[in-house]
Scaffold this motif. Structure first.
Motif, PDB file in Angstrom:
ATOM      1  N   THR A   1     -27.202 -35.737 -10.214  1.00 59.51           N
ATOM      2  CA  THR A   1     -26.747 -35.388  -8.876  1.00 59.51           C
ATOM      3  C   THR A   1     -25.368 -34.797  -8.926  1.00 59.51           C
ATOM      4  O   THR A   1     -24.611 -35.004  -9.854  1.00 59.51           O
ATOM      5  CB  THR A   1     -26.743 -36.612  -7.954  1.00 59.51           C
ATOM      6  N   VAL A   2     -25.039 -34.088  -7.865  1.00 60.47           N
ATOM      7  CA  VAL A   2     -23.703 -33.554  -7.690  1.00 60.47           C
ATOM      8  C   VAL A   2     -23.219 -34.080  -6.350  1.00 60.47           C
ATOM      9  O   VAL A   2     -23.677 -33.653  -5.300  1.00 60.47           O
ATOM     10  CB  VAL A   2     -23.704 -32.008  -7.706  1.00 60.47           C
TER      11      VAL A   2
ATOM     12  N   GLN B   1     -26.097 -33.881  -2.920  1.00 63.02           N
ATOM     13  CA  GLN B   1     -26.506 -32.684  -3.638  1.00 63.02           C
ATOM     14  C   GLN B   1     -27.062 -33.053  -5.000  1.00 63.02           C
ATOM     15  O   GLN B   1     -26.479 -33.866  -5.722  1.00 63.02           O
ATOM     16  CB  GLN B   1     -25.305 -31.742  -3.806  1.00 63.02           C
ATOM     17  N   GLN B   2     -28.201 -32.482  -5.375  1.00 61.18           N
ATOM     18  CA  GLN B   2     -28.806 -32.753  -6.669  1.00 61.18           C
ATOM     19  C   GLN B   2     -28.974 -31.460  -7.441  1.00 61.18           C
ATOM     20  O   GLN B   2     -28.948 -30.372  -6.885  1.00 61.18           O
ATOM     21  CB  GLN B   2     -30.164 -33.450  -6.490  1.00 61.18           C
TER      22      GLN B   2
ATOM     23  N   HIS C   1     -43.552 -15.968  -5.213  1.00 61.90           N
ATOM     24  CA  HIS C   1     -43.748 -17.386  -4.905  1.00 61.90           C
ATOM     25  C   HIS C   1     -42.652 -18.164  -5.622  1.00 61.90           C
ATOM     26  O   HIS C   1     -42.498 -18.051  -6.843  1.00 61.90           O
ATOM     27  CB  HIS C   1     -45.125 -17.868  -5.347  1.00 61.90           C
ATOM     28  N   VAL C   2     -41.902 -18.936  -4.887  1.00 61.70           N
ATOM     29  CA  VAL C   2     -40.738 -19.654  -5.401  1.00 61.70           C
ATOM     30  C   VAL C   2     -41.023 -21.144  -5.379  1.00 61.70           C
ATOM     31  O   VAL C   2     -41.531 -21.672  -4.374  1.00 61.70           O
ATOM     32  CB  VAL C   2     -39.482 -19.338  -4.557  1.00 61.70           C
ATOM     33  N   ALA C   3     -40.720 -21.818  -6.479  1.00 63.62           N
ATOM     34  CA  ALA C   3     -40.887 -23.272  -6.584  1.00 63.62           C
ATOM     35  C   ALA C   3     -39.571 -23.904  -7.023  1.00 63.62           C
ATOM     36  O   ALA C   3     -38.764 -23.267  -7.698  1.00 63.62           O
ATOM     37  CB  ALA C   3     -41.998 -23.617  -7.575  1.00 63.62           C
ATOM     38  N   VAL C   4     -39.361 -25.164  -6.635  1.00 66.44           N
ATOM     39  CA  VAL C   4     -38.150 -25.900  -6.968  1.00 66.44           C
ATOM     40  C   VAL C   4     -38.536 -27.224  -7.612  1.00 66.44           C
ATOM     41  O   VAL C   4     -39.421 -27.934  -7.101  1.00 66.44           O
ATOM     42  CB  VAL C   4     -37.287 -26.179  -5.715  1.00 66.44           C
ATOM     43  N   VAL C   5     -37.896 -27.547  -8.746  1.00 64.73           N
ATOM     44  CA  VAL C   5     -38.113 -28.835  -9.400  1.00 64.73           C
ATOM     45  C   VAL C   5     -36.756 -29.499  -9.627  1.00 64.73           C
ATOM     46  O   VAL C   5     -35.718 -28.836  -9.700  1.00 64.73           O
ATOM     47  CB  VAL C   5     -38.844 -28.681 -10.752  1.00 64.73           C
ATOM     48  N   THR C   6     -36.769 -30.802  -9.739  1.00 66.56           N
ATOM     49  CA  THR C   6     -35.552 -31.549 -10.036  1.00 66.56           C
ATOM     50  C   THR C   6     -35.250 -31.466 -11.515  1.00 66.56           C
ATOM     51  O   THR C   6     -36.054 -30.932 -12.304  1.00 66.56           O
ATOM     52  CB  THR C   6     -35.702 -33.014  -9.625  1.00 66.56           C
ATOM     53  N   ASP C   7     -34.102 -32.036 -11.909  1.00 66.33           N
ATOM     54  CA  ASP C   7     -33.734 -31.959 -13.325  1.00 66.33           C
ATOM     55  C   ASP C   7     -34.555 -32.901 -14.193  1.00 66.33           C
ATOM     56  O   ASP C   7     -34.382 -32.923 -15.409  1.00 66.33           O
ATOM     57  CB  ASP C   7     -32.237 -32.241 -13.504  1.00 66.33           C
TER      58      ASP C   7
ATOM     59  N   HIS D   1     -32.243 -27.043  -1.457  1.00 66.89           N
ATOM     60  CA  HIS D   1     -32.767 -28.229  -2.138  1.00 66.89           C
ATOM     61  C   HIS D   1     -31.794 -28.797  -3.168  1.00 66.89           C
ATOM     62  O   HIS D   1     -32.098 -29.811  -3.801  1.00 66.89           O
ATOM     63  CB  HIS D   1     -34.097 -27.902  -2.822  1.00 66.89           C
ATOM     64  N   GLY D   2     -30.661 -28.155  -3.399  1.00 71.97           N
ATOM     65  CA  GLY D   2     -29.685 -28.695  -4.338  1.00 71.97           C
ATOM     66  C   GLY D   2     -28.872 -27.607  -5.012  1.00 71.97           C
ATOM     67  O   GLY D   2     -28.950 -26.421  -4.645  1.00 71.97           O
TER      68      GLY D   2
END
Length: 401
Positions: A6-7, A11-12, A26-32, A59-60
């Motif tokens: 996280t920041v 915020q991540q 097409h845009v996708a978002v993943v976490t770390d 999303h971060g």
């Protein structure tokens, strides 16, 4: 205390993935830690790219974005993302085994691109736009060559079935002489003769118009972009353009000369098993770049003294012609890598002809001194092709004369 993923408190860190098409991305978002957050589709317009970047940022903190097709359908999004100082990573499409295992859809491909950027499986920076003009000219020049060849073949087919009088008139002519003669002739005779001659004249003029078209422009752009590569022995405008397109304009994409050799498909691949210890020829890489290295090797084998000596030594050692060409392509890839990643100073040649004329020396006199044809000296003065060793010796001789 901020956690590793996280920041601040809200915020991540996130990674983006883009599956690009002609009209949509097409845009996708993943976490770390590879968790799926969201995905959405946007149009391939300036407003669409702005909305896609806002979607990612919502999303971060975006660490990197993996994009499929950074040099084709993804060019617009890549340009927009780089303009906002975001890190873009070039992602190859998943292999067939992975596609069969996971399926195929825009969201699946977008998430796969994001995971590739997160895991480090994809790590190459996209090609910058400095080679965009070279790519456009190169593609146009290739299509021009195909059109010229098609017109020449059509002339041959028409002459095969033309009336005997036309066939007899042009039977002995070949190449440029045939084309120039057909372009100058005036169709006459009966309806059949007039139609056939008109068709031949039209095709011949088309060949004349296509001959040399774009070559000068391509040569000028390539020479300006990388004069060292263009000046290398056996490297013409088309060959240099292909190698620059393969490498991209930003040399930081090429980490080592071994990786560049693999990119061009000339790196030997281990193929050992049990008591067998050998390497095989790579079938991967950019085959157009491989063909460019092949053309350079053939030119040097035909006219470069050092290469001819090397071929003679390898032949005496028992190697076949195919094996020798493979070795040459690998050595040429090493040389080309140096031209692509370092600035090579190219000696000037513009002073040679004025210096010779100021001393009232003819091309024939120079040619007799160096034991070559006058046309060779003329080519050295014009740099088509370049021969820096002969040019240096020529300049020294002129200065001392």
């Amino acid at each position: 205390m901020t956690s590793a993923g996280t920041v601040g408190m809200d915020q991540q860190w996130v990674f983006g993935g883009v599956d690009s098409h002609a009209d949509t991305i097409h845009v996708a978002v993943v976490t770390d830690n590879s968790g799926h957050l969201a995905d959405a589709e946007f149009p391939t317009t300036t407003a669409g790219y702005t909305a896609a970047l806002a979607f990612l940022g919502a999303h971060g903190d975006v660490i990197a974005i993996g994009v499929e097709g950074t040099a084709s359908y993804g060019t617009g999004f890549t340009r927009a993302a780089r303009a906002t100082d975001l890190t873009v990573i070039e992602v190859n499409r998943p292999d067939r085994a992975e596609r069969r295992r996971n399926g195929k859809s825009d969201p699946i491909d977008a998430y796969a691109a994001a995971r590739a950027a997160l895991s480090g499986r994809a790590s190459s920076a996209p090609k910058d736009e400095t080679v965009t003009g070279i790519r456009a000219l190169h593609n146009a020049a290739r299509s021009t060559v195909k059109a010229r060849t098609a017109a020449i073949n059509q002339i041959g087919h028409i002459l095969v079935s033309a009336p005997d009088a036309i066939r007899d008139r042009y039977r002995a002519l070949r190449g440029k002489t045939l084309i120039d003669t057909l372009a100058r002739q005036r169709p006459h005779g009966d309806a059949v003769h007039t139609a056939v001659l008109a068709a031949l004249k039209s095709l011949a003029r088309r060949v004349q118009a296509l001959t040399g078209e774009l070559t000068a422009a391509l040569d000028g752009v390539v020479s300006t972009h990388n004069p060292g590569l263009r000046a290398a022995y056996g490297v013409g405008p088309d060959t240099a353009a292909q190698l620059l397109i393969t490498a991209g304009g930003n040399p930081d994409r090429l980490r080592t000369e071994a990786s560049f050799a693999a990119l061009c498909g000339v790196a030997p691949v281990p193929a050992s098993s049990g008591k067998t210890n050998r390497h095989r020829l790579s079938r991967g890489g950019d085959r157009a770049a491989n063909a460019a290295l092949y053309r350079i090797a053939l030119v040097r084998m035909a006219s470069d003294a050092r290469t001819r000596e090397y071929v003679a030594r390898q032949t005496a050692a028992g190697r076949t012609k195919k094996e020798i060409i493979r070795l040459l392509k690998r050595a040429i890839a090493r040389e080309v890598f140096r031209y692509l990643t370092t600035t090579v100073t190219v000696p000037g040649i513009a002073d040679l002809r004025p210096l010779r004329r100021s001393k009232n020396i003819t091309l024939t006199t120079v040619a007799e001194h160096f034991g070559v044809w006058p046309a060779v000296i003329s080519c050295v003065e014009r740099g088509t092709p370049r021969d820096d060793n002969l040019a240096g010796a020529y300049r020294e001789w002129l200065t001392a004369t």
